[in-house]
Design a protein around this motif. Sequence first.
Motif, short mmCIF file in Angstrom:
data_model
loop_
_atom_site.label_atom_id
_atom_site.label_comp_id
_atom_site.label_asym_id
_atom_site.label_seq_id
_atom_site.Cartn_x
_atom_site.Cartn_y
_atom_site.Cartn_z
N GLN A 31 52.99 -77.55 77.75
CA GLN A 31 51.85 -77.31 77.53
C GLN A 31 51.74 -76.38 76.66
N ILE A 34 51.94 -79.01 72.72
CA ILE A 34 50.53 -79.91 72.82
C ILE A 34 49.05 -78.84 71.58
N GLN A 35 49.08 -78.03 72.07
CA GLN A 35 48.36 -77.55 71.43
C GLN A 35 48.86 -76.07 69.62
N ASP A 36 49.91 -76.56 70.06
CA ASP A 36 50.27 -75.81 68.29
C ASP A 36 50.15 -76.31 66.86
N GLN A 37 50.48 -75.22 66.68
CA GLN A 37 50.01 -76.04 64.72
C GLN A 37 51.26 -77.00 65.02
N ARG A 175 52.86 -64.98 70.47
CA ARG A 175 52.68 -63.99 70.74
C ARG A 175 51.07 -64.05 72.04
N ASP A 176 50.32 -64.74 71.80
CA ASP A 176 49.15 -65.20 73.05
C ASP A 176 49.80 -65.94 73.75
N ALA B 171 45.66 -80.16 78.36
CA ALA B 171 47.00 -80.58 78.51
C ALA B 171 47.22 -81.33 79.45
N PRO B 175 47.48 -85.02 77.82
CA PRO B 175 47.98 -84.11 76.69
C PRO B 175 47.81 -86.03 75.73
N PHE B 178 45.72 -84.12 72.47
CA PHE B 178 46.06 -83.06 71.39
C PHE B 178 46.67 -83.84 69.76
N ASN B 179 47.28 -85.03 70.68
CA ASN B 179 48.65 -85.43 69.34
C ASN B 179 47.59 -85.35 67.75
N GLY B 180 48.52 -84.88 67.01
CA GLY B 180 47.88 -84.46 65.80
C GLY B 180 46.56 -83.12 65.16
N TYR B 181 45.95 -82.79 66.21
CA TYR B 181 45.17 -81.19 66.29
C TYR B 181 46.32 -80.24 65.98
N ALA B 182 45.98 -79.16 65.29
CA ALA B 182 46.24 -78.49 65.56
C ALA B 182 44.60 -77.56 66.12
N ILE B 183 44.67 -76.50 67.30
CA ILE B 183 43.76 -75.91 68.06
C ILE B 183 43.64 -74.56 68.61
N SER B 185 44.09 -70.55 69.86
CA SER B 185 44.61 -70.54 71.53
C SER B 185 43.57 -69.97 71.96
N SER B 465 42.96 -75.29 63.78
CA SER B 465 43.15 -74.17 63.58
C SER B 465 43.08 -74.41 61.90
N GLU B 467 45.47 -74.04 59.35
CA GLU B 467 47.16 -73.91 59.18
C GLU B 467 47.43 -73.19 57.39
N ALA B 470 46.31 -69.05 57.75
CA ALA B 470 46.58 -68.85 59.48
C ALA B 470 48.43 -69.49 59.11
N PRO B 471 49.32 -68.25 59.08
CA PRO B 471 50.82 -69.40 58.79
C PRO B 471 51.42 -69.29 60.81
N ALA B 472 51.99 -69.97 61.41
CA ALA B 472 52.00 -69.85 62.86
C ALA B 472 52.04 -68.57 63.50
N PRO B 473 51.21 -68.57 64.00
CA PRO B 473 50.78 -66.81 63.98
C PRO B 473 52.23 -66.20 64.41
#
Lengths: 297, 522
Positions: A31, A34-37, A175-176, B171, B175, B178-183, B185, B465, B467, B470-473
């Motif tokens: 979970q 798949i939503q990550d950077q 963090r979130d 998700a 699932p 989501f491939n290839g996207y940075a969304i 949160s 997002s 990228e 915003a660095p990987a948060p």
Amino acid sequence: MLSRLAESSFWLGRYLERTEGISRLLLEFHQLLIQDQRSHIARGCALLTHGLGLEMKAQNSQTLVEIVFGEDSNPSTIRGALQGVRSNARSIRDTLPSDFFESINRLNAAAESFDPKSPGSSLKNILDRLAVSNGIYEWLAPSDESSHFFKLGRSLERMDLVSRLLSLKIEKEWRDQGPATTLRAVGGLSTFLKARVPITAERVRHFLINDPSFPRSLFESGRMAEISLREIAQVNRTSADTILKPIGLLGSQIHFLGNDVEEEERIIARTPLAVEETSEAIRTAFFRPVGSIVWSN
Amino acid sequence: MNALDEFLIDGIPTRDLEMLWETIGKIGTHGFISRAKQRDLYLSMQGITFTLSGVERPLPVDLVPRVIAVSEWQNLERGIKQRIKALEAFLADVYGDQELFKDGIVPKALIQSSEHFHRAAHGIKPANGVRIHVAGIDLVRDQHGTLRVLEDNLRSPSGVSYVLENRRTMAHVVPELFNGYAIRSVDEYPERLIAALIAAAPSGVSNPNVVVLTPGVHNSAHFEHAFLARRMGVELVEGRDLYCRNNKVFMRTTQGSEEIHVVYRRIDDDYLDPIHFKPDSLLGIPGVLNAARANNVTIANGVGNGIADDKAIYAYVPKLIEYYLNEKALLPNVDTYDLKESDQLDYVMSNLSELVVKPVAGSGGYGITIGPKASKKELEVVAKEISTNPRNWVAQPLIALSTIPTVQEDGTLSPRHVDLRPFAVNDGKEIWVLPGGLTRVALVEGNVVVNSSQGGGSKDTWVLSDETQAPAPAIEVAVLESDPLKSDVVPQMQGPDVLPISRLHQQEEQQQQSPNTEVKDA
């Protein structure tokens, strides 16, 4: 009782718990990832495989699912742990309630139909079957020495899994979503929220280490392990003190922890070692290992 | 008038969406039918429901997400913050010194004739100045692609729980999309909200007790109330759990009374306090308004906020932004006719069949008449009601809401109209906007009313997002200092059954042979 039966009961408990622990962890990681950077995914995958002690590297969430779902021969994966459940259950089949044995077969069938493309539903299925198996064991298995070994294995495995989870520091990395994910990964979100305090990384760590109301906290699992072991020692007219020493020490460190963050880190790092030492001591004391004898001319 | 499709221009996906479109194609018609079943099962297992006319049902989330580009989102975010800032100033003015009447910005009569203007709220000064703790700003995209504000929701906007749950559901069920996207949160909303509620506590309270006040389990949004209380880690209470004494609010518990400092209420002003409003309300807390006036409790959102999202005041919001902030409004309104002006009233009355007419006090899509779709008789009824009391109505030109491909029952895709409700949380220092928001979709072809209370569905809303910026948060230095990946791999222990494969086979073979031996012996 027969050493072999004792040992299989012990490992049945451990592998059942491990199957559940890894399944939950994979469900939540999937979970999260798949939503990550994009740049963060490889690191996220590495965290999970590293934490589970797997050597393989995953590049994306799908390969991660395949690796962690794994194969029969690797007991650090879901399939491998399930294989452990089955083989141990088989070897003590005569002592287990038949309903339980049946539920294990159903569990196995659920795993057979695992679809790596939609791991969410498949893992939920496996978790449902695990809950049934555990429930049947609780209702039907006689409360005898064998069940004490089963519960002992389960408690030690819990300690190991929770400390592995905490060492990943998911709640600091993301963090979130991290803190809630960490709790979900051990099914602890609802219990945590009952305390009616906001979710923070620090509170979550503290909760999983020493909350007495959550059965999977390190403190509570350690206490349960001690209870089972004392029962076993009493039946066998021996003393449990030496065997209990590693987790007993850990328990008192947790008890006097206070708000010491560094000490928390030390406890998390020490837990898998304490579990291993205890496990070894149990093996020597009750399972009477013999070196494997190979006849040859 | 052709609606704009946000996803496909002449059948071709926009650049951000190419990959998504390809994956959607791979899932295919049959794929979507089976995924829809999985989704329904998941939603009902999780109990993610919405009560419609007394029947609890899952709030259908469509399997094709909506995607908002980074640059557009940044503008939107700025516009929403600006709007809320101005509306906060407006509320403070209306319930305080009323400078705006002296300056002739809004006619006094318009405010005082609003049923949401509560004299009882006059002089209540919130501790940190915030009255709009949570806002939901409804936006629509017109045929030219411009996002316009359709209405402000400043009382108790609902739907945010579905934003969080939709993401989890997607998700879980699809699932691969989501491939290839940075969304970005959406999961931090509850933490933001609790922080804002704590910040709103009366001054001098160091560890405030916050509760969520719900009308009860029969309310359509009860799932959301329970969700927020759980996720914020606070108690979910009903009116009967609370009482006032000496201008303080208390909660009845098994350990005695416990003082409450912040009430995040999800019930309307009318039902909040039977002493000041509806005397027969069974849902409220008698005396809570006096406690708020005495600065012993904060009511969130503020009492009387309805005046700022009144549909007749709506037309003045761009003017209010200029007046209070000295800025031009970043987000345009939908043109609105003021029916108190006789020339505008005349125009509306003679063009009713082309306009949308809304009751000013309504919400949830009830009471709206859409001119081109209404029967002659319906139009006559509306015309009569307008002429009786023009203050109660506004009229707007019909906007062709943008569409997005939406999965149909037979698994095919078809364009459906959407709107967008971003949520914002104000903690007094910063207005934070949840990335995305709730996209509501009219599931019936051609329908333009998307409200969930009118049988609409929703879509997961992705803000991509950026990228590069915003660095990987969350990889903070502190984490890296003791990076878990730097520690040794600790293998998990193995039980005795995992023998070397050769030995295992040997043992198996021998065990398999023994029954034969027995048979021979017998």
